[in-house]
Design an enzyme around this catalytic site. Structure first.
Site, PDB file in Angstrom:
ATOM      1  N   SER A   1     -11.087  -0.868   3.683  1.00 31.36           N
ATOM      2  CA  SER A   1     -10.391  -0.975   4.976  1.00 31.36           C
ATOM      3  C   SER A   1      -9.868   0.396   5.392  1.00 31.36           C
ATOM      4  CB  SER A   1      -9.198  -1.925   4.854  1.00 31.36           C
ATOM      5  OG  SER A   1      -9.654  -3.210   4.539  1.00 31.36           O
TER       6      SER A   1
ATOM      7  N   ARG B   1       0.814  -1.232   0.000  1.00 35.89           N
ATOM      8  CA  ARG B   1       0.000   0.000   0.000  1.00 35.89           C
ATOM      9  C   ARG B   1       0.849   1.286   0.000  1.00 35.89           C
ATOM     10  NH1 ARG B   1      -2.549  -3.493  -1.140  1.00 35.89           N
ATOM     11  NH2 ARG B   1      -4.457  -4.293  -0.239  1.00 35.89           N
TER      12      ARG B   1
ATOM     13  N   GLU C   1      -4.968   3.503   6.010  1.00 38.05           N
ATOM     14  CA  GLU C   1      -4.811   3.328   4.562  1.00 38.05           C
ATOM     15  C   GLU C   1      -5.520   4.502   3.876  1.00 38.05           C
ATOM     16  OE1 GLU C   1      -5.564  -0.714   3.295  1.00 38.05           O
ATOM     17  OE2 GLU C   1      -6.272  -0.005   1.358  1.00 38.05           O
TER      18      GLU C   1
HETATM   19  C1  LIG Z   1     -15.817  -0.642  -0.906  1.00 41.84           C
HETATM   20  C2  LIG Z   1     -14.337  -0.407  -1.014  1.00 41.84           C
HETATM   21  C3  LIG Z   1     -13.474  -1.485  -1.101  1.00 41.84           C
HETATM   22  C4  LIG Z   1     -12.096  -1.274  -1.230  1.00 41.84           C
HETATM   23  N1  LIG Z   1     -11.272  -2.343  -1.344  1.00 41.84           N
HETATM   24  C5  LIG Z   1      -9.956  -2.162  -1.541  1.00 41.84           C
HETATM   25  C6  LIG Z   1      -9.071  -3.276  -1.733  1.00 41.84           C
HETATM   26  O1  LIG Z   1      -9.490  -4.423  -1.739  1.00 41.84           O
HETATM   27  N2  LIG Z   1      -7.769  -3.020  -1.941  1.00 41.84           N
HETATM   28  C7  LIG Z   1      -7.264  -1.745  -1.978  1.00 41.84           C
HETATM   29  O2  LIG Z   1      -6.054  -1.573  -2.187  1.00 41.84           O
HETATM   30  N3  LIG Z   1      -8.075  -0.675  -1.779  1.00 41.84           N
HETATM   31  C8  LIG Z   1      -9.397  -0.844  -1.579  1.00 41.84           C
HETATM   32  N4  LIG Z   1     -10.220   0.236  -1.381  1.00 41.84           N
HETATM   33  C9  LIG Z   1      -9.653   1.585  -1.345  1.00 41.84           C
HETATM   34  C10 LIG Z   1      -9.707   2.309  -2.706  1.00 41.84           C
HETATM   35  O3  LIG Z   1     -10.495   1.604  -3.613  1.00 41.84           O
HETATM   36  C11 LIG Z   1      -8.314   2.466  -3.284  1.00 41.84           C
HETATM   37  O4  LIG Z   1      -7.491   3.152  -2.390  1.00 41.84           O
HETATM   38  C12 LIG Z   1      -8.354   3.210  -4.622  1.00 41.84           C
HETATM   39  O5  LIG Z   1      -7.106   3.050  -5.274  1.00 41.84           O
HETATM   40  C13 LIG Z   1      -8.678   4.699  -4.471  1.00 41.84           C
HETATM   41  O6  LIG Z   1      -8.937   5.226  -5.753  1.00 41.84           O
HETATM   42  P1  LIG Z   1      -9.636   6.655  -5.949  1.00 41.84           P
HETATM   43  O7  LIG Z   1      -9.529   7.008  -7.391  1.00 41.84           O
HETATM   44  O8  LIG Z   1     -10.997   6.639  -5.402  1.00 41.84           O
HETATM   45  O9  LIG Z   1      -8.676   7.604  -5.129  1.00 41.84           O
HETATM   46  P2  LIG Z   1      -9.037   8.768  -4.099  1.00 41.84           P
HETATM   47  O10 LIG Z   1      -9.694   8.182  -2.921  1.00 41.84           O
HETATM   48  O11 LIG Z   1      -9.733   9.877  -4.791  1.00 41.84           O
HETATM   49  O12 LIG Z   1      -7.576   9.245  -3.719  1.00 41.84           O
HETATM   50  C14 LIG Z   1      -6.688   8.421  -3.000  1.00 41.84           C
HETATM   51  C15 LIG Z   1      -5.295   9.027  -3.074  1.00 41.84           C
HETATM   52  O13 LIG Z   1      -4.804   8.902  -4.407  1.00 41.84           O
HETATM   53  C16 LIG Z   1      -4.172  10.106  -4.801  1.00 41.84           C
HETATM   54  N5  LIG Z   1      -4.325  10.240  -6.257  1.00 41.84           N
HETATM   55  C17 LIG Z   1      -5.472  10.115  -6.965  1.00 41.84           C
HETATM   56  N6  LIG Z   1      -5.224  10.284  -8.282  1.00 41.84           N
HETATM   57  C18 LIG Z   1      -3.901  10.544  -8.399  1.00 41.84           C
HETATM   58  C19 LIG Z   1      -3.044  10.827  -9.508  1.00 41.84           C
HETATM   59  N7  LIG Z   1      -3.489  10.856 -10.754  1.00 41.84           N
HETATM   60  N8  LIG Z   1      -1.722  11.052  -9.253  1.00 41.84           N
HETATM   61  C20 LIG Z   1      -1.245  11.010  -7.978  1.00 41.84           C
HETATM   62  N9  LIG Z   1      -2.011  10.746  -6.891  1.00 41.84           N
HETATM   63  C21 LIG Z   1      -3.325  10.522  -7.104  1.00 41.84           C
HETATM   64  C22 LIG Z   1      -4.929  11.201  -4.062  1.00 41.84           C
HETATM   65  O14 LIG Z   1      -4.123  12.351  -3.881  1.00 41.84           O
HETATM   66  C23 LIG Z   1      -5.268  10.513  -2.733  1.00 41.84           C
HETATM   67  O15 LIG Z   1      -4.263  10.752  -1.768  1.00 41.84           O
HETATM   68  C24 LIG Z   1     -11.594   0.045  -1.257  1.00 41.84           C
HETATM   69  C25 LIG Z   1     -12.480   1.134  -1.156  1.00 41.84           C
HETATM   70  C26 LIG Z   1     -13.839   0.904  -1.043  1.00 41.84           C
HETATM   71  C27 LIG Z   1     -14.779   2.066  -0.964  1.00 41.84           C
END
Ligand SMILES: Cc1cc2nc3c(=O)[nH]c(=O)nc-3n(C[C@H](O)[C@H](O)[C@H](O)COP(=O)(O)OP(=O)(O)OC[C@H]3O[C@@H](n4cnc5c(N)ncnc54)[C@H](O)[C@@H]3O)c2cc1C
Length: 328
Positions: free
Chosen positions: A225, A174, A315
């Site tokens: 998580s 992560r 996380e």
């Molecule tokens: C129901 C659910 C289940 C999940 N299960 C998992 C799982 O199994 N495994 C897992 O790893 N995660 C899981 N997650 C967490 C989430 O899906 C991940 O962290 C995902 O990668 C976040 O993507 P996002 O686009 O929504 O990012 P955001 O939440 O919008 O942002 C997260 C971070 O990414 C950074 N970021 C976004 N875009 C960029 C970019 N282009 N360049 C640089 N930085 C950037 C942002 O600054 C921020 O700090 C889960 C979440 C939910 C709601």
């Protein structure tokens, strides 16, 4: 610091840029929580993104980059600076090499690879959010994470667009270099996959998707998580001795194990609820606030620290908070 009118005027001159004042960030987070952004800016065009970022940084305004908001806690007071999002979502491939733009949904890339008979991302099915954030946080599930397939990442370092290979991304559980270099904005990534039968990949993905749906119903307002799991080998000997073998998975102890021991399951604080079936899953049951959510996180960190001497690490990522608010 309020966004100055001069900054707004300069941003308005950039083509393909959508700019909103007083945008409620609750609309951009899966928690459905968060106050307004001083300014919310998005574009699918790299040149426009870089031009906007240049103007914003020169103005001295604070910036936050977001993806699909599935791993964010935004303060009730919102974010006084400028929130930026890069939305380009193109996906293409050449043989086993898949190129995805950062704004593409990870699930769209997973589906694309399955349809094209490419193995390597199928276990990531059901992880919500964008490709950019998946690389930033080295998203993963079911024993695999995206770093295993990343060949190179293209990003804007604030002055130039650069490309770095997998090793330079410094991926760990992560973690990646992008988490430490928050000013680096990912534009796209190349992923390396191997050939396989689509039907087999689809079966694997569908089975995982069903299990995930039960744990995370589609309408659940959460971030998956809240806390990272812990690496068994890094735990103090005294704690390691208390961890039953059956809970260890791929060398990690789920933080849910420690949270369960301190009675986390089912805790409620206003509109915020810890799932009764999963101690590391906190959701907004309706009308929850960031304050309530942070209180629960703080309480759980404190309980685990007092009982095990361990500091759980989030996380989930924070926007609009002073760091110390959430540290136990
Ligand atoms: C129901 C659910 C289940 C999940 N299960 C998992 C799982 O199994 N495994 C897992 O790893 N995660 C899981 N997650 C967490 C989430 O899906 C991940 O962290 C995902 O990668 C976040 O993507 P996002 O686009 O929504 O990012 P955001 O939440 O919008 O942002 C997260 C971070 O990414 C950074 N970021 C976004 N875009 C960029 C970019 N282009 N360049 C640089 N930085 C950037 C942002 O600054 C921020 O700090 C889960 C979440 C939910 C709601």
């Amino acid at each position: 610091m309020p966004v100055e009118q001069a900054t707004l005027r300069r941003l308005a001159q950039i083509p393909n840029l959508s700019v909103s004042e007083h945008a409620s960030l609750s609309r951009y987070t899966r928690f459905g929580i968060g106050g307004e952004a001083g300014l919310y800016v998005e574009t699918p065009v790299e040149q426009s993104f870089m031009a906007a970022l240049g103007i914003v940084r020169a103005s001295g305004a604070e910036t936050a980059v977001i993806g699909s908001g599935t791993n964010l806690i935004v303060s009730d007071a919102g974010f006084g600076g400028i929130v930026l999002r890069f939305t380009a979502g193109g996906i293409s491939s050449e043989g086993g090499m898949v190129r995805a733009e950062a704004g593409a949904e990870l699930q769209a890339v997973v589906d694309y690879t399955i349809e094209h008979g490419l193995r390597g991302l199928e276990t990531l099915t059901g992880i919500p959010g964008s490709v950019g954030a998946a690389i930033y946080g080295n998203a993963g599930a079911y024993g695999h994470s995206i770093h295993e397939r990343v060949r190179q990442v293209r990003f804007f370092d604030g002055s130039a667009v650069r490309t770095i290979g997998n090793g330079e991304c410094e991926f760990r559980y992560r973690e990646s270099i992008f988490k430490r270099r928050k000013e680096w904005i990912i534009f796209s990534a190349e992923l390396e996959l191997s050939a396989a039968a689509s039907d087999d990949l689809r079966k694997t993905a569908d089975a995982i998707f069903q299990v995930r749906l039960e744990k995370y119903p589609a309408s659940m307002q959460c971030a998956g998580s809240i806390f990272k799991n812990l690496i068994l080998a890094e735990l103090p000997e005294a704690v390691r001795r208390q961890v039953p073998d059956r809970v260890v998975r791929e060398g990690k102890v789920p933080s849910a194990y420690f949270l369960e021991q301190v009675g986390a399951k089912g805790i409620r604080n206003g509109g915020i609820q810890v799932a009764a079936y999963h101690a590391n899953l906190i959701y907004n049951a309706g009308g929850g606030t960031a304050r309530e959510l942070c209180e629960v996180i703080y309480d759980l960190k404190l309980r685990v620290k007092e009982r095990f001497g361990l500091l759980l690490e989030e996380e989930v990522q924070y926007v609009g908070f002073p760091e110390k608010l959430t540290s136990a």
